[in-house]
Design a protein around this motif. Structure first.
Motif, PDB file in Angstrom:
ATOM      1  N   GLN A   1      12.028 -63.957  58.214  1.00  0.00           N
ATOM      2  CA  GLN A   1      12.050 -63.078  59.382  1.00  0.00           C
ATOM      3  C   GLN A   1      12.256 -61.620  58.983  1.00  0.00           C
TER       4      GLN A   1
ATOM      5  N   ARG B   1      20.105 -68.094  66.568  1.00  0.00           N
ATOM      6  CA  ARG B   1      18.984 -68.618  65.791  1.00  0.00           C
ATOM      7  C   ARG B   1      18.676 -70.047  66.201  1.00  0.00           C
ATOM      8  N   GLU B   2      17.496 -70.500  65.853  1.00  0.00           N
ATOM      9  CA  GLU B   2      16.987 -71.805  66.260  1.00  0.00           C
ATOM     10  C   GLU B   2      17.885 -72.942  65.778  1.00  0.00           C
ATOM     11  N   SER B   3      18.347 -72.839  64.532  1.00  0.00           N
ATOM     12  CA  SER B   3      19.213 -73.880  63.977  1.00  0.00           C
ATOM     13  C   SER B   3      19.869 -73.335  62.720  1.00  0.00           C
TER      14      SER B   3
ATOM     15  N   SER C   1      17.055 -72.685  60.273  1.00  0.00           N
ATOM     16  CA  SER C   1      15.914 -71.880  60.725  1.00  0.00           C
ATOM     17  C   SER C   1      16.408 -70.548  61.248  1.00  0.00           C
ATOM     18  N   GLN C   2      15.780 -69.471  60.791  1.00  0.00           N
ATOM     19  CA  GLN C   2      16.150 -68.135  61.227  1.00  0.00           C
ATOM     20  C   GLN C   2      15.289 -67.638  62.388  1.00  0.00           C
ATOM     21  N   ARG C   3      14.459 -68.511  62.933  1.00  0.00           N
ATOM     22  CA  ARG C   3      13.667 -68.116  64.102  1.00  0.00           C
ATOM     23  C   ARG C   3      14.558 -68.051  65.337  1.00  0.00           C
TER      24      ARG C   3
END
Length: 568
Positions: free
Chosen positions: A112, A209-211, A214-216
């Motif tokens: 990201q 963040r998503e999880s 995951s940095q989305r």
């Protein structure tokens, strides 16, 4: 330079020969609109992939100069081209068949963050664009399958180049937005200085963040909205009016119940030292570029660091003006992390109570009464944080969930309530007045002298060629010596650790003479890399495509955790 026809003839001539015959393909070849370089050829089909690069002349690539006429614009455009090339290459990887790693087309996987990388470079003066990538040269068993490599180089690669490195083939509007975002973000960074802010978080930002892996951005997350009393409105060059929370320099406390977003906000501020891609949710979260996340780090080594500002008069008589240990405690490691960050030029400290040593952070009133100050070698951070700002201009942002002691010393207090920030400074200060005030020491902390002289590790050189191995984001190995970087939390990408490995290797071989201090060493190298880039530390005739630039603060962190480093 040879032609593409000559390369094809060479490939046909070595078809079905033993795999080492591929070594003869090394060199540069003209392919119409671009130049292909085969920089390194793997030893067999199961070895590390072959390294290639493609260079397109600036007049052919056609990117307008306004898109790369400053360093931050250039890094943003390089990042965009890398992502486009990777997307195209992903369509063709493994389309060519064979044994082992045959047919892989591998390009840097960007996260990201927008980082300066070797995967793509754009020449400032000419606009020449170079992309570096890896290919698994095809084989049947251990025999060359040249016809499959011809597919990669003559069918798949031209399409990747055309659709990612030629401006006319890209979405001009999206490319323009990449440049505009880089300009707006740099403008915010300059505004931090003008407005005396440590950080800025735009309204509408998505911080969760998503999880954990995951940095989305998290879907359906609560969008950030600044407390009215902390609102700052900026007029950005392209986006226009942008309002958000301005975190003033000084001591800022973030409090709230568990799972209400305290650490999420701090994590966003940690990541705010880097630019982020559009759609990340944190595009307009900007933190002072020197900010360092501090934590306890049990077991780390400390090399002759002056931690006397926090720790003195140890029962074992150890000298804390030049403290040395191979197995630091929580408090000594965090003290060293603070002092080393001062040496690295940090102007903002980011601290989470959850990852800190309690006895380093605070001693409550009851403990002060039972264990007198004369019996306690630790001067807790709470007793130094005010002077660090007033005397040395070091701001601190602290997350606290269990101790209210910092209410008394904080300049600004933010409560996170279901991911919504509220400014509660006056209410918290009023509540704190009902409790005994802290007993602060009368002495003022003196800035440590940074005079650690660094010499190379003779054992490393005696082993011949220094090999570098990256362990994800956990650490980096030089031969068999591991530098543990698990707790250097602002390293965003494994390629930054690979780069740190090359930096330490270069310093070992060329810079560590025992007469130069660590600070002089790193400042000199950082200045060289700022002006000349990665080629300073890469002694091969080509740049590998797997390096990402770390900040100067992470170079300090890496050397400070290098157990085999010689210091005095």
């Amino acid at each position: 330079m040879k032609s593409e026809t000559e390369l094809k003839q060479l490939l046909y001539s070595i078809d079905h020969k033993g795999y080492p015959a591929y070594k003869g393909t090394r060199g540069s070849y003209r392919f119409g609109s671009y130049e292909l370089s085969i920089d390194h050829v793997q030893g067999d089909p199961f070895a590390a992939l072959s390294k290639l690069s493609v260079k397109v002349a600036g007049r052919t690539a056609g990117f307008p100069g306004r898109l790369y006429d400053t360093k931050y614009k250039r890094i943003a455009l390089q990042d965009y081209v890398t992502r486009q090339f990777a997307a195209q290459a992903g369509r063709y990887t493994f389309q060519a068949k064979g044994s082992g790693k045959s047919g892989i087309i591998s390009v840097t996987r960007c996260g990201q963050e927008v980082l300066e990388r070797t995967s793509c470079t754009i020449e400032e003066r000419t606009g020449d664009v170079t992309v570096r990538f890896e290919v698994g040269f095809p084989a049947n068993g251990r025999t060359i399958n040249a016809r499959e490599l011809i597919k990669i180089l003559y069918d798949y690669l031209p399409a990747c180049v055309e659709k990612s490195m030629m401006y006319k083939e890209l979405n001009a509007g999206k490319v323009e937005k990449v440049m505009e975002l880089s300009v707006d973000r740099e403008f915010i960074r300059e505004e931090l200085k003008r407005l005396d802010l440590a950080a800025f978080v735009a309204n509408g930002s998505i911080l969760p963040r998503e999880s954990g892996v995951s940095q989305r951005p998290m879907k359906d997350a609560v969008a950030f909205v600044s407390p009215g009393s902390m609102e700052v409105t900026l007029e950005l060059p392209y986006k226009g009016t942008l309002t958000g929370m301005g975190v003033k320099k000084g001591i800022t406390l973030i409090v709230g119940g568990g799972y209400h977003g305290k650490s999420t906000l701090l994590k966003a501020l940690e990541a705010g030292v880097y630019p982020h891609i559009s759609g990340d949710g944190r595009e307009y979260v900007v933190t002072d570029s020197t900010a360092v996340k501090l934590r306890a780090e049990d077991g780390r080594s400390i090399k002759h660091t002056d931690i006397s500002m926090f720790i003195n008069d140890l029962p074992n008589g150890k000298d804390t003006n030049a403290f040395y240990t191979e197995d630091a405690s929580g408090s000594t490691s965090q003290a060293a992390n603070v002092v080393e960050s001062l040496e690295a030029g940090a102007k903002v400290f980011l601290i989470d109570e959850d990852t800190s040593a309690t006895n380093f952070m605070v001693r409550d009133e009851l403990m002060q009464q039972v264990i007198h100050r004369d019996m306690e070698p630790i001067t807790p951070f709470i007793e130094r944080v005010g002077d660090l700002y007033k005397t040395y201009g070091i701001s601190t942002i602290i997350v606290a969930g269990s101790s209210g002691a910092y209410f008394q010393v904080a300049d600004e207090i933010i409560q996170m309530d279901r991911y919504v920030p509220k400014e509660i400074t006056e209410a918290a200060k009023a509540a704190a007045r009902e409790y005994p005030s802290l007993e602060l020491p009368g002495d003022k902390p003196e800035m440590p002298e940074f005079k650690r002289f660094v010499r190379s590790n003779p054992d490393l050189k005696q082993k011949g060629r220094i090999k570098i191995k990256t362990l994800g984001k956990d650490g980096v190995q030089l031969n068999h010596d591991t530098i543990d970087l698990r707790y250097v939390e602002q390293l965003a990408d494994a390629e930054q650790l690979t780069c740190l490995g090359h930096i330490v290797k270069y310093m070992e071989e060329h810079m560590m003479d025992g007469r130069t201090t660590m600070q002089q060493l790193i400042e000199k190298l950082a200045a060289q890399m700022d002006s000349s880039g990665f080629k300073v530390i890469c002694e091969e005739s080509y740049l590998p495509g797997n390096l990402a630039m770390p900040r100067k603060q992470e170079i300090y962190a890496c050397l400070n955790r290098y157990r085999r480093l010689g210091t005095r």
